[in-house]
Design an enzyme around this catalytic site. Structure first.
Site, PDB file in Angstrom:
ATOM      1  N   ARG A   1       0.828  -1.203   0.000  1.00  0.00           N
ATOM      2  CA  ARG A   1       0.000   0.000   0.000  1.00  0.00           C
ATOM      3  C   ARG A   1       0.872   1.266   0.000  1.00  0.00           C
ATOM      4  NH1 ARG A   1      -2.164   1.031   4.185  1.00  0.00           N
ATOM      5  NH2 ARG A   1      -1.274  -0.552   5.564  1.00  0.00           N
TER       6      ARG A   1
ATOM      7  N   LYS B   1      -8.489  -2.361   1.236  1.00  0.00           N
ATOM      8  CA  LYS B   1      -8.387  -1.464   2.385  1.00  0.00           C
ATOM      9  C   LYS B   1      -9.157  -0.160   2.173  1.00  0.00           C
ATOM     10  CE  LYS B   1      -6.109  -4.176   5.054  1.00  0.00           C
ATOM     11  NZ  LYS B   1      -6.838  -4.823   6.186  1.00  0.00           N
TER      12      LYS B   1
ATOM     13  N   SER C   1       1.085  -7.058  12.838  1.00  0.00           N
ATOM     14  CA  SER C   1       1.881  -8.080  12.173  1.00  0.00           C
ATOM     15  C   SER C   1       2.904  -8.683  13.132  1.00  0.00           C
ATOM     16  CB  SER C   1       2.612  -7.462  10.976  1.00  0.00           C
ATOM     17  OG  SER C   1       3.417  -8.413  10.330  1.00  0.00           O
TER      18      SER C   1
ATOM     19  N   ASP D   1      -9.874 -10.920   9.171  1.00  0.00           N
ATOM     20  CA  ASP D   1      -9.290  -9.582   9.128  1.00  0.00           C
ATOM     21  C   ASP D   1     -10.244  -8.429   9.413  1.00  0.00           C
ATOM     22  OD1 ASP D   1      -6.923  -8.016   8.667  1.00  0.00           O
ATOM     23  OD2 ASP D   1      -7.764  -7.418   6.735  1.00  0.00           O
TER      24      ASP D   1
ATOM     25  N   ARG E   1       1.568 -12.408  -1.125  1.00  0.00           N
ATOM     26  CA  ARG E   1       0.225 -12.603  -0.572  1.00  0.00           C
ATOM     27  C   ARG E   1      -0.577 -13.623  -1.380  1.00  0.00           C
ATOM     28  NH1 ARG E   1      -1.741  -9.472   4.079  1.00  0.00           N
ATOM     29  NH2 ARG E   1      -0.169  -7.869   4.431  1.00  0.00           N
TER      30      ARG E   1
END
Length: 645
Positions: free
Chosen positions: A163, A308, A345, A364, A429
């Site tokens: 991001r 997000k 994390s 999440d 990912r």
């Protein structure tokens, strides 16, 4: 008679009863193209069958309305009509495509002076394609797309492999200037309405200039009373498949009656923003307009921006409905007891919330409403670095056909992925539907939580393995969002570095953290939930002198929280942080339950404890000036729950 020395072969005619005739009729095709056309059954949302019946007429009308809605989404704000859109892949060359465009002013014919090149062409809409269709699009047209040995689609996100929070902008208007959190510590960087419209126009013009665009109509939030309709317009099959996995997938009936979306994403990430535009600091810009319910992406192909961005939207919309949006994992026991897991994390959130003895509601993003908890998403977005079948079997097995693998490295011949390879990025990912997890609870909803677990990997080694929090402490540690990372140097010297992220997800929250914390405490009090602070980090010393708390001990602690055993334990209070800790717990050595007992050097322990307390205080300074309601009582109550020395 012999020919060239070879005997003549005599063919014996067989009687019917001697041999069963298992031959079949030949195919009903005269050419290879006709044969291929027989292979594909014409069905699905991207190639609707419209019959000339009363029902067929209704279906045709709905299909036309659907296309008009998509054309309206792609309409320029400076022109009278939306682009001419037609469903289907342009490579398949439909004979007589039915063109639909949406007019913004009662179907008026635009002046010839306003006609552009893009207005003269078709924009082919690849609408809610299946994973198999998106695989074909990606492999044929997107360089860097491959099928791995497990069946997953490996893709590249371009120059950006994560991001870009410094390039994210939110439109500041009369409403958002009062409602949102701005200034020091806030993730919200302002832009004005005019600049947003400039970037929106740039994105829409780029998308309409393409021969084809991908459109996904999907949902957010499994709570049927608070479901949102979202439309994602993108230029890449990778982005379309990613969102197919991450959002909730509609049924054919839901898709047929989808109508206009509640929120739209324009992902023109392959095209940069204009750096001379006001508020732009790079060629990347992720812009959120809450009034228009739109998001524009320019200059980054990293798919996580879409996920997000929608989460930020939920952080704004849900509290308006008295629903708490949460950056957390969530699971449920067989007796219906729900637990929320918060953690940054490296704290073990994924590992500890994944329990084969419990149902997974989500990994999440969640909402806590008056009905209970619900997953916002329809999929999981798991880190892949150093992934192994032994450590994370559920994630490993979920990486199969339909899964998107971002930026991984694989063998050029066998296509086997090397999850230890960081050649492209460490942020590799996997995005897959939540149904790929065997014990996922579908639909992804549950009753009110019984336990709220805040995870911290304390590399300073002074927080207890587990402590029970009162409501004020819960708000304080929730707002703090603490963990400690271990930063290395070339000489091999490693020291802990404190990391704080408000509400365990500061990059995505829209309102002041105290607002979310107050809602959390209110819901916990109303529904009788208990909060726990669990340290998965070090004991007996900081990193380098102490030792990591064994995962087996942490699992015993989590099991004791789920079973209710810890509620019945005897407690004592620690100094400085004032945390209530159990004096004993089955399966966990008593000497580590109180961290001071595990440190051989008591003086070093006290010094490190005060150091961490000071870091907490310094971090919290940015929140002290915010008031809730007419008085400042709640803020003072939260402050009093912090370190005291």
């Amino acid at each position: 008679m012999a020919f060239n020395g070879l005997p003549k072969i005599e063919t014996q005619k067989l009687e019917e009863e001697i041999c069963h005739d298992d031959s079949v009729a030949p195919v009903k095709a005269q050419t290879v193209d006709e044969l291929h056309s027989l292979q594909l059954k014409k069905s699905g949302p991207n190639t609707p069958i419209i019959q000339q019946t009363a029902f067929g007429a209704e279906a045709a009308d709905k299909n036309k309305q659907q296309l008009q809605s998509i054309s309206a989404s792609l309409a320029s704000l400076t022109r009278e009509t939306g682009p001419k859109v037609v469903k289907g892949d342009p490579a398949k060359q439909p004979e007589t495509p039915k063109v639909v465009h949406a007019s913004q002013k009662h179907q008026q014919t635009p002046a010839f002076s306003n006609i552009t090149d893009s207005a003269l062409k078709f924009t082919h809409i690849l609408y809610n394609l299946s994973p198999a269709e998106l695989y074909e699009q990606a492999i044929q047209y997107e360089k860097g797309s491959f099928i791995t040995s497990s069946g997953a689609l490996a893709t590249l996100s371009g120059a950006k492999t994560g991001r870009s929070p410094r390039d994210k902008r939110v439109v500041k208007d009369d409403t958002t200037s009062e409602e949102l959190w701005w200034g020091k510590g806030s993730p919200n960087i302002e832009m004005d309405e005019q600049t947003f419209l400039v970037n929106r126009e740039r994105a829409v013009d780029y998308l309409c200039s393409l021969e084809k665009v991908f459109v996904n109509d999907q949902f957010l939030n499994w709570d049927p009373n608070n479901k949102l309709k979202v439309r994602i317009v993108s230029a890449r099959a990778y982005h379309s498949l990613f969102m197919h996995n991450m959002c909730i997938r509609p049924t054919p009936e839901e898709l047929e009656n989808f109508g206009a979306p509640d929120f739209t994403i324009y992902n023109a990430g392959k095209f940069p923003c204009n750096r001379y535009t006001h508020y732009m600091t790079s060629s990347t810009s992720i812009d959120l307009n809450l009034a228009r319910r739109e998001m524009v992406i320019l200059g980054t192909q990293y798919a996580g921006e879409m996920k997000k961005g929608l989460f930020s939207l939920m952080h704004y919309l849900m509290p308006k409905r008295q629903i708490l949006s949460l950056h957390s994992g969530c699971n449920m026991g067989k007796d219906g007891d729900v637990a929320l897991f918060f953690g940054l994390s490296g704290t073990g959130k994924t590992t500890l919330s994944t329990d084969h003895n419990r149902y997974l509601i989500g990994d999440d993003e969640h909402c806590w409403s008056g009905h209970g908890v619900s997953n916002i998403e329809g999929g999981c977005y798991a880190k892949c670095i150093d992934l192994s079948r032994e450590k994370e079997p559920d994630i490993w097995n979920a990486i199969k056909f339909g899964t998107v693998l971002e930026n991984v490295v694989f063998d050029e011949h066998t296509r086997e992925v090397d999850y230890t390879d960081k050649s492209v990025t460490e942020n590799t990912r996997a995005a897959y539907p939540i149904e790929y997890i065997p014990n996922a609870k579908i639909p992804c909803v549950g009753p009110h939580p019984k336990n709220v677990i805040l995870l911290a990997c304390d590399a300073f080694g002074v927080l207890p393995p587990v402590s029970k929090l009162n409501l004020a402490q819960t708000m304080y540690h929730f707002i703090s969002g603490y963990t400690a990372l271990v930063a290395g140097t070339e000489e091999g010297i490693k020291e802990p570095t404190a990391t704080f992220s408000a509400c365990f997800g500061a990059a995505f929250i829209m309102l002041h953290p105290t607002r979310y914390a107050a809602m959390l405490a209110e819901k916990m009090q109303k529904h009788g939930a208990t909060a726990w602070l669990v340290n998965t980090g070090w004991s007996g010393g900081s990193y380098g002198t102490g030792s990591r708390i064994k995962l087996a001990y942490t699992r015993k602690i989590i099991d004791a929280i789920h079973s209710g055993e810890l509620l019945n334990a005897n407690y004592t209070k620690t100094e400085v942080f004032g945390l209530e800790i159990p004096t004993e717990l089955g399966g966990v050595p008593s000497e580590i339950l109180d961290p001071v007992n595990a440190w051989p050097d008591k003086g070093a322990y006290k010094e490190t404890l005060l150091k961490l307390g000071g870091l907490f205080r310094k971090n919290f300074e940015v929140f002290t000036n915010y008031k809730i309601g007419a008085d400042n009582n709640l803020t003072e109550e939260i402050l009093a729950a912090g370190p005291n020395f």
